[in-house]
Design a protein around this motif. Structure first.
Motif, short mmCIF file in Angstrom:
data_model
loop_
_atom_site.label_atom_id
_atom_site.label_comp_id
_atom_site.label_asym_id
_atom_site.label_seq_id
_atom_site.Cartn_x
_atom_site.Cartn_y
_atom_site.Cartn_z
N LEU A 250 44.38 39.41 33.65
CA LEU A 250 45.13 39.75 34.86
C LEU A 250 44.20 39.88 36.06
O LEU A 250 44.55 39.44 37.16
CB LEU A 250 45.91 41.05 34.64
N ARG A 251 43.04 40.45 35.85
CA ARG A 251 42.05 40.57 36.93
C ARG A 251 41.63 39.18 37.42
O ARG A 251 41.52 38.94 38.62
CB ARG A 251 40.82 41.34 36.45
N ASN A 252 41.44 38.26 36.50
CA ASN A 252 41.01 36.92 36.86
C ASN A 252 42.06 36.24 37.76
O ASN A 252 41.71 35.55 38.72
CB ASN A 252 40.78 36.10 35.59
N TRP A 253 43.33 36.44 37.44
CA TRP A 253 44.39 35.85 38.27
C TRP A 253 44.45 36.52 39.64
O TRP A 253 44.67 35.85 40.65
CB TRP A 253 45.75 35.89 37.56
N ASP A 254 44.24 37.83 39.69
CA ASP A 254 44.19 38.51 40.99
C ASP A 254 43.07 37.94 41.85
O ASP A 254 43.24 37.68 43.04
CB ASP A 254 43.99 40.02 40.82
N LEU A 255 41.90 37.74 41.24
CA LEU A 255 40.77 37.18 41.98
C LEU A 255 41.08 35.76 42.46
O LEU A 255 40.67 35.37 43.56
CB LEU A 255 39.50 37.19 41.12
N HIS A 256 41.81 35.01 41.65
CA HIS A 256 42.19 33.66 42.07
C HIS A 256 43.10 33.71 43.29
O HIS A 256 42.94 32.92 44.23
CB HIS A 256 42.86 32.90 40.92
N ARG B 216 42.83 44.67 42.17
CA ARG B 216 44.28 44.67 42.38
C ARG B 216 44.61 45.37 43.70
O ARG B 216 45.42 44.90 44.48
CB ARG B 216 44.99 45.35 41.21
N MET B 217 43.95 46.50 43.97
CA MET B 217 44.23 47.22 45.21
C MET B 217 43.74 46.43 46.43
O MET B 217 44.36 46.46 47.49
CB MET B 217 43.63 48.62 45.18
#
Length: 159
Positions: A46-52, A100-101
């Protein structure tokens, strides 16, 4: 879809992940189901997608270009590798929450019309499943539903 409501829902998942700090390392690294990712891998994914979204999708939209998403399998495999790299549970959860924030704040600072702007996703104008035109809001809504899917997996594993 309401912009504020959708962004707030996306933020709520981040707040929920704070409860995962209490997990044992065994639970943290166990597959949520046979053949599925571990909780650590899910959070890294999920973090990887947020960074994308932060580094690729939003800058692309701001330039008036369409959204580009990588091959899901290889992209997710990189995230799973990160989760297995020796990073601690607390560090990964902190990175996830921080990123995320940061994404939430970027979304809240964007003009509503930019969040609602219809754009392409890998060249397609509409979602093939729903027929809905793509926009950043649509993607955030989809990602929020994706979060809920993983939350259910985690809760089912923990109960």
């Amino acid at each position: 879809m309401n912009v504020d409501k959708t962004i707030n829902e996306y933020e709520q998942f981040c707040k929920w992940t704070a409860t995962l700090h209490r997990l044992s390392d065994i639970d943290w690294h166990s597959q949520v189901k046979e053949g599925k990712a571990s909780i650590a891998e899910i959070i890294a994914h999920l973090r990887n997608w947020d960074l994308h979204l932060i580094n690729v999708v939003i800058p692309s939209i701001k330039k008036g270009e369409g959204m580009v998403f990588p091959d899901f399998d290889s992209f997710n495999t990189k995230a799973y590798g990160y989760a297995k790299s020796g990073i601690s549970k607390d560090q990964l959860l902190q990175e996830f929450s921080s990123d995320r924030m940061r994404l939430i704040n970027i979304l809240r600072e964007m003009k509503t019309e930019d969040v609602l702007l219809e754009v392409t996703a890998n060249g397609a104008r509409d979602c093939p499943n729903t027929g809905t035109p793509y926009s950043l809001l649509y993607i955030i809504h989809e990602f929020s539903e994706h979060d809920e899917h993983h939350k259910k997996q985690i809760l089912n594993f923990l109960t």
